[in-house]
Scaffold this active site. Sequence first.
Site, short mmCIF file in Angstrom:
data_model
loop_
_atom_site.label_atom_id
_atom_site.label_comp_id
_atom_site.label_asym_id
_atom_site.label_seq_id
_atom_site.Cartn_x
_atom_site.Cartn_y
_atom_site.Cartn_z
N LYS A 80 0.87 -1.19 -0.30
CA LYS A 80 -0.08 -0.02 0.18
C LYS A 80 0.73 1.89 -0.16
O LYS A 80 0.48 2.17 -0.77
CB LYS A 80 -0.55 -0.22 1.37
N GLU A 139 -1.81 6.67 8.42
CA GLU A 139 -2.34 8.03 7.82
C GLU A 139 -3.21 8.40 9.19
O GLU A 139 -4.10 7.75 9.54
CB GLU A 139 -2.48 7.62 6.57
N HIS A 169 -12.26 -3.34 10.96
CA HIS A 169 -12.14 -2.61 10.02
C HIS A 169 -12.22 -3.41 8.75
O HIS A 169 -11.83 -3.98 7.53
CB HIS A 169 -10.96 -2.36 9.43
N GLU A 224 -10.09 0.62 -4.65
CA GLU A 224 -10.72 2.07 -2.87
C GLU A 224 -10.79 2.82 -2.39
O GLU A 224 -9.70 3.62 -2.69
CB GLU A 224 -10.55 0.75 -2.06
N GLU A 232 -6.34 2.22 -1.36
CA GLU A 232 -5.50 0.80 -1.94
C GLU A 232 -6.23 0.29 -3.30
O GLU A 232 -7.05 0.02 -3.13
CB GLU A 232 -5.10 -0.42 -1.15
N ASN A 275 -7.07 -3.47 -4.67
CA ASN A 275 -6.24 -5.10 -4.10
C ASN A 275 -7.05 -5.93 -5.40
O ASN A 275 -7.43 -6.03 -6.52
CB ASN A 275 -7.81 -4.90 -3.51
N ARG A 278 -6.70 -8.40 -6.90
CA ARG A 278 -7.66 -10.17 -6.56
C ARG A 278 -8.84 -9.82 -7.25
O ARG A 278 -9.88 -8.80 -6.38
CB ARG A 278 -7.39 -10.71 -5.39
#
Length: 641
Positions: A116, A191, A226, A266, A279, A281, A283
């Site tokens: 990331k 962050e 999360h 995302e 980020e 992903n 997949r």
Amino acid sequence: MIRSLLVANRGEIAVRVFRTARALGVATVAVHSDPDATALHVREADAAVRLPGSAPADTYLRGDLIIKAALAAGADAVHPGYGFLSENAGFAREVLAAGLRWIGPPPEAIEAMASKTRAKELMRAAGVPLLDPVDPAAVTPADLPLLLKAAAGGGGRGMRVVRDLDGLKEALDAACAEARSAFGDGEVFAEPYVERGRHVEVQILADSHGTVWALSTRDCSLQRRHQKVIEEAPAPGLPESLRATLHEAAVAAARAVSYRGAGTVEFLLAADGRPYFLEMNTRLQVEHPVTEAVFGLDLVALQLRVAEGAALPLTPPEPTGHAVEARLYAEDPAQDWRPQAGTLHTLDIPGEVRVDTGFADGDPVGIHYDPMLAKVVAHAPTRAEAVRALAHALSAARIHGLTTNRELLVRSLRHPEFTSGQLDTGFYERHLAALTEAAPGADLAAVAAALAESVPAPGAPLTARLGGWRNVPSQPQTRSYRAAGTVHQVRYRHTRQSPELEGRDGIRVLEVTPDRVGLELDGIRRVFHVKHNSNKPEVYVDSALGSHTLTRVPRFADPEDRTDPGSLLAPMPGTVVRVAEGLAPGAAVTAGQPLLWLEAMKMEHRIVSPASGTLAALHAVTGQQVEFGALLAVVQEESPA
């Protein structure tokens, strides 16, 4: 053409990929750890190969063993699913080097996006808005609240919110340890944590001929720890201009790394509507079924065709309607989301909904992997209709054997904030207490259980049948059940027609069988479905009023069930991964002080001191496997001054 496909994964996603493979005429190969030897994904595959061991690090994270399994079983392609090695560029390269086809993006694209921190650098160069990074070693009060996040992997593991500087070190250590255990990489970055933000993402699909699809948006804002709980497509309430901006940014991200296959970009939407890249992903996502529903696509089939070199049409089909997905977990939301292990006796979800699961009735749910039992998806012309259908299907489901988050899901779907589309990631922080209140109707459920258990089952021994119905007045019988910490006592006596309740004048008994009880209460007839086993203490009662798990209360307490005051018992089966530094018998401890950490189902759980006092005994050691209820430590509470 792909002839035989190995899925380098387990559970629900392996079963889901196998379903598409069978439809395409592709043979399937499963891999399994020792606890998964009889799992549903193994039973569904054409062939299966054992990965010796139990822990993910010894099994599903062993790329070398998985490639050997593929070659030995004659597979010519590997699908990674999600989690485990799905975003591991090194594994993708090794698959290709072994002469196998990789069902995923190029290793270079994974490498660019899997970390990331590196992905954010790439997106910053492309002009995509980002949250400014924070150096964990130089955090000040002005930087709080802060989000610590694993650089590799996802699924909420290796993430912690820090709201005060005193808790930073503990949170950082825990995030690093969890990330290392789940992904083999302990790198963590920090962050700013955006309060009441929305988690919105874009599904992309790209081929090797230059076409990139942006398949609308998904909202995944309802999360616990999360990890996503409820997802939907399209994301409700987005202005068309913002939706277009997100699509353009997602396509730009895919083109920036020459992406191929399925992926997800995302974003975090701040309260003012500004989007920030989170980020990518690389997949298939857990929540991909909602996108499949609204577009009428099979994303796994498209993954396979793209991997075979096929070209996508220049534009995707038009979306129709709305889809909502709920993740059914074996966990107790009222007890800090505590994961559950045991036997799933019944999983029956009715209605016109899609159910993706890796379990069948009677399957064990272990401690080594994620506690998700199933994904339940409803699709309808409108959002309101889809939400209503999903809530109804879940409320009518029969799920026996384990505590689940089913009631939380139903209440979430029916909550005014959710139905109005006012979504943000703080939903459960605000409403968890109300959403986890004990379900009403436990007393009526106890009445139904007592009556059902008073009737001998068909085929019962003669002594049991003679002890049931009598032609003469009988003495009152008493049965007691515990539900959510409350004991419900039911008194009844047998008559010629049916059992007669005592002390409950407002209830009329209409029918009684060992598995079905009809009661009339204030002129309203209710039907209760009862499942019980004389060898087990639990009784399961389902009705339109809700579902209840009752525990029979014995007439006399078992002396062995008693524990000394201050005893800390394992709240779940798991592995002791850490003991507090310097902790030893005789040490002074304070109320709420973390004493040790258990790892179960890929998550770490703190065991804290129940009171201030002295550690009288410490039985747990790092690396120890413990069963539910095992004695970990004893704290002797200090006497009042």
